[in-house]
Design a protein around this motif. Structure first.
Motif, short mmCIF file in Angstrom:
data_model
loop_
_atom_site.label_atom_id
_atom_site.label_comp_id
_atom_site.label_asym_id
_atom_site.label_seq_id
_atom_site.Cartn_x
_atom_site.Cartn_y
_atom_site.Cartn_z
N ALA A 4 0.84 -1.20 0.00
CA ALA A 4 0.00 0.00 0.00
C ALA A 4 0.87 1.25 0.00
O ALA A 4 0.54 2.24 0.62
N ARG A 5 2.00 1.22 -0.69
CA ARG A 5 2.94 2.35 -0.73
C ARG A 5 2.22 3.62 -1.20
O ARG A 5 1.61 3.64 -2.28
N PRO A 6 2.29 4.71 -0.42
CA PRO A 6 1.64 5.96 -0.83
C PRO A 6 2.25 6.49 -2.13
O PRO A 6 3.46 6.45 -2.32
N ALA A 7 1.39 7.00 -2.99
CA ALA A 7 1.82 7.54 -4.28
C ALA A 7 0.86 8.63 -4.72
O ALA A 7 -0.22 8.78 -4.16
N ALA A 8 1.28 9.37 -5.74
CA ALA A 8 0.45 10.41 -6.33
C ALA A 8 0.67 10.41 -7.84
O ALA A 8 1.77 10.09 -8.31
N ARG A 9 -0.34 10.76 -8.59
CA ARG A 9 -0.26 10.79 -10.05
C ARG A 9 -0.73 12.14 -10.56
O ARG A 9 -1.42 12.88 -9.86
N VAL A 10 -0.39 12.42 -11.83
CA VAL A 10 -0.73 13.71 -12.43
C VAL A 10 -1.42 13.49 -13.77
O VAL A 10 -0.87 12.84 -14.66
N VAL A 11 -2.62 14.03 -13.89
CA VAL A 11 -3.34 14.03 -15.16
C VAL A 11 -2.95 15.32 -15.87
O VAL A 11 -3.36 16.42 -15.48
N CYS A 12 -2.09 15.19 -16.89
CA CYS A 12 -1.61 16.34 -17.66
C CYS A 12 -2.53 16.53 -18.86
O CYS A 12 -2.71 15.60 -19.65
N LEU A 13 -3.08 17.74 -18.98
CA LEU A 13 -3.96 18.06 -20.10
C LEU A 13 -3.34 19.19 -20.92
O LEU A 13 -2.95 20.21 -20.36
N ASP A 14 -3.27 18.98 -22.24
CA ASP A 14 -2.73 20.03 -23.09
C ASP A 14 -3.85 20.99 -23.49
O ASP A 14 -5.00 20.83 -23.06
N ARG A 15 -3.55 21.95 -24.34
CA ARG A 15 -4.56 22.97 -24.70
C ARG A 15 -5.77 22.37 -25.40
O ARG A 15 -6.85 22.96 -25.38
N ASP A 16 -5.60 21.21 -26.02
CA ASP A 16 -6.70 20.55 -26.74
C ASP A 16 -7.35 19.44 -25.92
O ASP A 16 -8.06 18.60 -26.48
N GLU A 17 -7.06 19.42 -24.60
CA GLU A 17 -7.63 18.44 -23.67
C GLU A 17 -7.12 17.02 -23.89
O GLU A 17 -7.75 16.05 -23.45
N ARG A 18 -5.99 16.87 -24.58
CA ARG A 18 -5.35 15.55 -24.68
C ARG A 18 -4.66 15.27 -23.35
O ARG A 18 -4.13 16.18 -22.70
N VAL A 19 -4.60 14.00 -22.99
CA VAL A 19 -3.97 13.59 -21.73
C VAL A 19 -2.65 12.89 -22.04
O VAL A 19 -2.54 12.14 -23.01
N LEU A 20 -1.66 13.16 -21.20
CA LEU A 20 -0.35 12.52 -21.33
C LEU A 20 -0.36 11.19 -20.60
O LEU A 20 -0.72 11.11 -19.42
N LEU A 21 0.05 10.14 -21.30
CA LEU A 21 0.16 8.81 -20.69
C LEU A 21 1.57 8.27 -20.93
O LEU A 21 2.12 8.39 -22.02
N MET A 22 2.09 7.67 -19.88
CA MET A 22 3.39 7.00 -19.95
C MET A 22 3.13 5.54 -20.31
O MET A 22 2.16 4.93 -19.84
N HIS A 23 3.99 4.97 -21.12
CA HIS A 23 3.83 3.59 -21.61
C HIS A 23 4.93 2.72 -21.00
O HIS A 23 6.12 3.00 -21.17
N TRP A 24 4.52 1.68 -20.29
CA TRP A 24 5.45 0.81 -19.57
C TRP A 24 5.23 -0.65 -19.95
O TRP A 24 4.14 -1.03 -20.34
N LEU A 25 6.26 -1.45 -19.78
CA LEU A 25 6.15 -2.90 -19.92
C LEU A 25 6.53 -3.54 -18.60
O LEU A 25 7.66 -3.37 -18.12
N ASP A 26 5.58 -4.25 -18.01
CA ASP A 26 5.84 -4.99 -16.78
C ASP A 26 6.61 -6.25 -17.18
O ASP A 26 6.07 -7.13 -17.87
N LYS A 27 7.88 -6.34 -16.78
CA LYS A 27 8.74 -7.46 -17.18
C LYS A 27 8.26 -8.79 -16.63
O LYS A 27 8.56 -9.84 -17.19
N VAL A 28 7.54 -8.77 -15.51
CA VAL A 28 7.07 -10.01 -14.90
C VAL A 28 5.84 -10.54 -15.62
O VAL A 28 5.81 -11.69 -16.06
#
Length: 146
Positions: A4-28
């Protein structure tokens, strides 16, 4: 194993309301995951401070763009074989330009090994990403933060 490690996230919105998403590969699990930037709180750090730091570290975008406006999001996911169940604050950051340049220059070694890229996406694209959108209710989170 559940964490239950505490964390925080950010919804980044550009001028056209697009959202930034990071793309990850879970190796497991070998699963592709798309999620907003963010991560764990350091000792003595508030969630807002962590959101601002993580945004800069993962994207190179200015942490001061993160507003003190957030929604609580229930999270239940597995990353690298560890099961996480927690509530995370998702903050909002707004940018006046279209698709600001991202420079993930301060990723940890674990993040660098998992990082596949990033993208700016319109609401209509979120349901057709190749891989898993996390959290799955991100479109509703975005609506609440607008």
């Amino acid at each position: 194993m559940s964490e239950a490690r505490p964390a925080a996230r950010v919804v980044c919105l550009d001028r056209d309301e697009r959202v930034l998403l990071m793309h990850w590969l879970d190796k497991v699990s070998r699963q592709d995951i798309w999620e907003p930037p963010g991560g764990g709180l350091d000792a003595g750090e508030t969630p807002l401070e962590a959101a601002r730091r993580e945004l800069t570290e993962e994207t190179g975008l200015p942490g001061d763009a993160v507003q003190d406006r957030w929604v609580a999001v229930d999270r239940d996911f597995t990353w690298l074989g560890v099961h996480y169940v927690k509530v995370e604050p998702f903050y909002v950051a707004r940018f006046d330009e279209a698709c600001p340049a991202v420079d993930p220059g301060e990723l940890t070694e674990e993040e660098s090994e998992a990082f596949l890229g990033y993208g700016w996406f319109g609401a209509e694209e979120l349901g057709s990403l190749p891989g898993r959108l996390d959290p799955p209710e991100l479109p509703e989170v975005i609506r609440k933060l607008r």
